[in-house]
Design a protein around this motif. Structure first.
Motif, PDB file in Angstrom:
ATOM      1  N   GLY A 124       0.762  -1.236   0.000  1.00 15.15           N
ATOM      2  CA  GLY A 124       0.000   0.000   0.000  1.00 15.15           C
ATOM      3  C   GLY A 124       0.791   1.282   0.000  1.00 15.15           C
ATOM      4  O   GLY A 124       0.198   2.373   0.006  1.00 15.15           O
ATOM      5  N   ALA A 125       2.123   1.215   0.023  1.00 18.82           N
ATOM      6  CA  ALA A 125       2.927   2.437  -0.018  1.00 18.82           C
ATOM      7  C   ALA A 125       2.852   3.042  -1.420  1.00 18.82           C
ATOM      8  O   ALA A 125       2.872   2.322  -2.420  1.00 18.82           O
ATOM      9  CB  ALA A 125       4.378   2.142   0.349  1.00 18.82           C
ATOM     10  N   ARG A 126       2.768   4.371  -1.502  1.00 22.23           N
ATOM     11  CA  ARG A 126       2.659   5.073  -2.773  1.00 22.23           C
ATOM     12  C   ARG A 126       3.591   6.285  -2.780  1.00 22.23           C
ATOM     13  O   ARG A 126       4.179   6.645  -1.763  1.00 22.23           O
ATOM     14  CB  ARG A 126       1.211   5.534  -3.012  1.00 22.23           C
ATOM     15  CG  ARG A 126       0.196   4.388  -3.112  1.00 22.23           C
ATOM     16  CD  ARG A 126       0.417   3.557  -4.360  1.00 22.23           C
ATOM     17  NE  ARG A 126      -0.598   2.514  -4.524  1.00 22.23           N
ATOM     18  CZ  ARG A 126      -0.474   1.269  -4.099  1.00 22.23           C
ATOM     19  NH1 ARG A 126       0.620   0.910  -3.425  1.00 22.23           N
ATOM     20  NH2 ARG A 126      -1.423   0.376  -4.327  1.00 22.23           N
ATOM     21  N   ASN A 127       3.689   6.933  -3.937  1.00 17.87           N
ATOM     22  CA  ASN A 127       4.590   8.081  -4.036  1.00 17.87           C
ATOM     23  C   ASN A 127       4.087   9.293  -3.266  1.00 17.87           C
ATOM     24  O   ASN A 127       4.770  10.313  -3.180  1.00 17.87           O
ATOM     25  CB  ASN A 127       4.865   8.438  -5.504  1.00 17.87           C
ATOM     26  CG  ASN A 127       3.608   8.780  -6.280  1.00 17.87           C
ATOM     27  OD1 ASN A 127       2.517   8.915  -5.698  1.00 17.87           O
ATOM     28  ND2 ASN A 127       3.734   8.927  -7.591  1.00 17.87           N
ATOM     29  N   TYR A 148      16.822   3.087  -1.262  1.00 15.50           N
ATOM     30  CA  TYR A 148      16.743   3.147  -2.718  1.00 15.50           C
ATOM     31  C   TYR A 148      15.405   2.615  -3.226  1.00 15.50           C
ATOM     32  O   TYR A 148      14.881   3.098  -4.235  1.00 15.50           O
ATOM     33  CB  TYR A 148      17.908   2.383  -3.338  1.00 15.50           C
ATOM     34  CG  TYR A 148      19.199   3.168  -3.341  1.00 15.50           C
ATOM     35  CD1 TYR A 148      19.572   3.924  -4.442  1.00 15.50           C
ATOM     36  CD2 TYR A 148      20.031   3.178  -2.230  1.00 15.50           C
ATOM     37  CE1 TYR A 148      20.745   4.661  -4.441  1.00 15.50           C
ATOM     38  CE2 TYR A 148      21.211   3.909  -2.209  1.00 15.50           C
ATOM     39  CZ  TYR A 148      21.567   4.660  -3.322  1.00 15.50           C
ATOM     40  OH  TYR A 148      22.727   5.395  -3.310  1.00 15.50           O
ATOM     41  N   GLY A 149      14.834   1.631  -2.516  1.00 15.37           N
ATOM     42  CA  GLY A 149      13.529   1.122  -2.911  1.00 15.37           C
ATOM     43  C   GLY A 149      12.448   2.171  -2.744  1.00 15.37           C
ATOM     44  O   GLY A 149      11.593   2.359  -3.627  1.00 15.37           O
ATOM     45  N   ALA A 150      12.469   2.883  -1.617  1.00 11.15           N
ATOM     46  CA  ALA A 150      11.467   3.918  -1.361  1.00 11.15           C
ATOM     47  C   ALA A 150      11.625   5.082  -2.341  1.00 11.15           C
ATOM     48  O   ALA A 150      10.636   5.669  -2.794  1.00 11.15           O
ATOM     49  CB  ALA A 150      11.583   4.412   0.083  1.00 11.15           C
ATOM     50  N   GLU A 151      12.865   5.425  -2.669  1.00 12.69           N
ATOM     51  CA  GLU A 151      13.088   6.481  -3.641  1.00 12.69           C
ATOM     52  C   GLU A 151      12.594   6.052  -5.022  1.00 12.69           C
ATOM     53  O   GLU A 151      12.003   6.866  -5.753  1.00 12.69           O
ATOM     54  CB  GLU A 151      14.573   6.843  -3.699  1.00 12.69           C
ATOM     55  CG  GLU A 151      15.058   7.593  -2.472  1.00 12.69           C
ATOM     56  CD  GLU A 151      16.536   7.936  -2.535  1.00 12.69           C
ATOM     57  OE1 GLU A 151      17.195   7.567  -3.543  1.00 12.69           O
ATOM     58  OE2 GLU A 151      17.049   8.554  -1.581  1.00 12.69           O
ATOM     59  N   LEU A 153      10.195   4.100  -5.595  1.00  9.23           N
ATOM     60  CA  LEU A 153       8.737   4.179  -5.500  1.00  9.23           C
ATOM     61  C   LEU A 153       8.246   5.620  -5.603  1.00  9.23           C
ATOM     62  O   LEU A 153       7.126   5.878  -6.038  1.00  9.23           O
ATOM     63  CB  LEU A 153       8.285   3.558  -4.172  1.00  9.23           C
ATOM     64  CG  LEU A 153       6.793   3.413  -3.895  1.00  9.23           C
ATOM     65  CD1 LEU A 153       6.128   2.555  -4.969  1.00  9.23           C
ATOM     66  CD2 LEU A 153       6.578   2.783  -2.525  1.00  9.23           C
ATOM     67  N   GLY A 154       9.103   6.555  -5.219  1.00 10.84           N
ATOM     68  CA  GLY A 154       8.740   7.969  -5.293  1.00 10.84           C
ATOM     69  C   GLY A 154       8.336   8.579  -3.974  1.00 10.84           C
ATOM     70  O   GLY A 154       7.813   9.704  -3.939  1.00 10.84           O
ATOM     71  N   CYS A 155       8.568   7.866  -2.870  1.00 10.72           N
ATOM     72  CA  CYS A 155       8.230   8.406  -1.551  1.00 10.72           C
ATOM     73  C   CYS A 155       9.176   9.548  -1.174  1.00 10.72           C
ATOM     74  O   CYS A 155      10.322   9.599  -1.626  1.00 10.72           O
ATOM     75  CB  CYS A 155       8.359   7.316  -0.484  1.00 10.72           C
ATOM     76  SG  CYS A 155       7.247   5.920  -0.662  1.00 10.72           S
ATOM     77  N   LEU A 156       8.677  10.448  -0.327  1.00  6.87           N
ATOM     78  CA  LEU A 156       9.574  11.362   0.372  1.00  6.87           C
ATOM     79  C   LEU A 156      10.244  10.540   1.464  1.00  6.87           C
ATOM     80  O   LEU A 156       9.567   9.954   2.313  1.00  6.87           O
ATOM     81  CB  LEU A 156       8.788  12.519   0.981  1.00  6.87           C
ATOM     82  CG  LEU A 156       9.555  13.422   1.972  1.00  6.87           C
ATOM     83  CD1 LEU A 156      10.766  14.048   1.307  1.00  6.87           C
ATOM     84  CD2 LEU A 156       8.628  14.487   2.535  1.00  6.87           C
ATOM     85  N   THR A 157      11.574  10.442   1.448  1.00  6.38           N
ATOM     86  CA  THR A 157      12.261   9.534   2.358  1.00  6.38           C
ATOM     87  C   THR A 157      12.927  10.291   3.494  1.00  6.38           C
ATOM     88  O   THR A 157      13.474  11.383   3.312  1.00  6.38           O
ATOM     89  CB  THR A 157      13.333   8.708   1.617  1.00  6.38           C
ATOM     90  OG1 THR A 157      14.292   9.595   1.018  1.00  6.38           O
ATOM     91  CG2 THR A 157      12.695   7.854   0.531  1.00  6.38           C
ATOM     92  N   VAL A 158      12.883   9.678   4.678  1.00  2.01           N
ATOM     93  CA  VAL A 158      13.507  10.222   5.887  1.00  2.01           C
ATOM     94  C   VAL A 158      14.527   9.185   6.365  1.00  2.01           C
ATOM     95  O   VAL A 158      14.169   8.215   7.042  1.00  2.01           O
ATOM     96  CB  VAL A 158      12.465  10.488   6.996  1.00  2.01           C
ATOM     97  CG1 VAL A 158      13.135  11.118   8.215  1.00  2.01           C
ATOM     98  CG2 VAL A 158      11.341  11.369   6.476  1.00  2.01           C
ATOM     99  N   PRO A 159      15.807   9.352   6.008  1.00  2.00           N
ATOM    100  CA  PRO A 159      16.824   8.364   6.400  1.00  2.00           C
ATOM    101  C   PRO A 159      17.262   8.553   7.851  1.00  2.00           C
ATOM    102  O   PRO A 159      18.389   8.945   8.145  1.00  2.00           O
ATOM    103  CB  PRO A 159      17.964   8.632   5.419  1.00  2.00           C
ATOM    104  CG  PRO A 159      17.833  10.083   5.089  1.00  2.00           C
ATOM    105  CD  PRO A 159      16.369  10.406   5.156  1.00  2.00           C
TER     106      PRO A 159
END
Length: 435
Positions: A124-127, A148-151, A153-159
């Protein structure tokens, strides 16, 4: 790409089509593997080439690869491409002897990013989501793998990386985090800190999805995480030797992990006889990579214990499902001749609402006998009545005996008594090894 699938053609491929693709990719993988010093020598001795493969059954003609093989050919004995084509390596955190090293080309990293994106999209995760990663970065694959997977996918990422729970919660609130990756024990720790800070994650945050993995955990623990945080928690499986996270993942049905058969060939074997087990029978997971350039692995013995689930998944994906990892064959405890896995004990403890999530199993030799002590923290339920505490201890002991076939000593302790780490939880102390 539809609303339900990241790569619909691959995820819903028919079994004949999938097996045809696997056979083609297996032949190419064997050919590529022969460029690695380890496999070049091994295949020559055994008289094996890519022409040995005419169907998937022919894979059984090839010997297993083990962690010991990786360590004994450290660091580049498994490199199947020139060094100038390798753009990254990850390694295990082993403190004794050589670590295991895994190598990647840029194409390998791109494939891995797509693999993780496929998993996250499936739950269910989306951009439009904000993804926060609580894993360590660096050599540990859970950091960069999910990043890298979340990026992709197009998510805003918080490392955010590992630890500092109060800062994690500040980020969750301030940035509107909706999807998180965390190991199960740390997800529990976050829930406790939310409570300590007087913050209700169900009302005061946008959290909806937790991707949990890296530690064996029971269904009971997953349900507790979901209840405490007001999220859906999806089980994931990965290992650095197979890239890292994304090898297998639950879908929204939460009825087993889809293991991506376009990228790996899956076997489950009896770890003693090395023969295949029947569907539904517990065994050791063996994986063969199908799309890796820098470091293909043939019939790699993971030591992880699981079994194939039967039947079709309602989600429509055709890739086979495995049960959650039950433990590792090398994590098994043998006490008084009885084989025991920590997850068996956790499964019983999590049934008791009076108990918290933190526990420790200690095995030591007293006199000439091995004894097991199970310490477990009480939850938020205060039991001041000594008689009730005794009755609870007795009930837990009885249920543990029924499950593991020996009687441990059970000690209930106050919340916060058992030390916690920000990394993987330490569940077993075997003091017999120190004698």
């Amino acid at each position: 790409m539809t609303n339900e699938y990241w790569q619909e053609e691959i995820e819903t491929m028919s079994r004949p089509e999938l097996e045809k693709l696997q056979t083609e990719r297996l032949k190419a993988t064997i050919k590529q593997a022969q460029n690695a010093p380890f496999y070049k020598k091994l295949f020559k001795e055994k008289g094996l080439t890519e022409e040995t493969i005419t169907n998937l059954e022919d894979l059984k003609k090839f010997p297993f690869t083990t962690k010991e093989d990786l360590r004994s050919h450290y660091p580049f004995g498994f490199a199947a491409v020139p060094h100038n084509e390798i753009v990254r390596l990850h390694s295990s955190s082993g403190t004794t002897g050589n670590p295991t090293v895994v190598l990647h080309t840029q194409k390998d990293l791109d494939t891995w990013a797509d693999q993780v994106a496929r998993c996250m999209y499936m739950v269910g995760a989306r951009n439009t989501d904000v993804f926060q990663n609580t894993s360590g970065y660096g050599m540990f694959t859970g950091g960069l793998g999910y990043q890298y997977g979340a990026e992709r996918l197009g998510c805003l990422t918080v490392p955010a990386a590992a630890g500092n729970s109060k800062r994690q919660i500040k980020f969750i609130k301030d940035f509107g985090t909706s999807v998180i990756h965390a190991i199960p024990s740390y997800a529990t720790r976050l829930a406790e800190v939310f409570q300590e800070e007087g913050i209700d994650p169900k009302k005061d945050t946008n959290l909806k999805i937790f991707c949990i993995g890296a530690e064996p955990h029971s269904e009971e623990q997953r349900k507790r995480i979901e209840k405490m945080l007001g999220v859906k928690a999806y089980n994931s499986f990965g290992m650095s030797e197979m890239n890292g996270p994304g090898v297998a993942f639950e879908c929204k049905e939460q009825n087993g992990l889809h293991i991506w058969e376009d990228l790996v060939i899956v076997e489950i074997i009896n770890p003693e006889t090395l023969e295949p087990v029947k569907d539904g029978e517990m065994g050791e997971l063996v994986l063969t990579t199908l799309c890796r350039e820098a470091m293909p692995l043939i019939r790699y013995r993971t030591r992880d214990l699981t079994y194939f689930l039967t039947g079709d998944c309602p989600c429509g994906r055709t890739h086979r499902r495995i049960a959650r990892i039950q433990g590792r064959s090398d994590d098994m405890m043998i006490v008084k001749g009885v084989n025991i896995f920590p997850i068996q004990i956790e499964r019983i403890l999590m049934k008791f609402k009076e108990l918290g999530m933190n526990y420790l199993i200690t095995i030591e030799t007293i006199g000439n006998n091995d004894e097991m002590l199970v310490e477990v923290e009480l939850g938020d339920v205060k039991i001041d009545d000594y008689t009730k505490l005794q009755a609870l201890t007795k009930d837990i002991t009885r249920q543990l005996k029924d499950e593991i076939l020996l009687t441990p000593r059970v000690k209930l302790v106050e919340k916060g008594t058992i030390p916690q780490s920000e990394g993987k939880a330490v569940r077993v102390k075997d003091l017999r090894k120190l004698i």
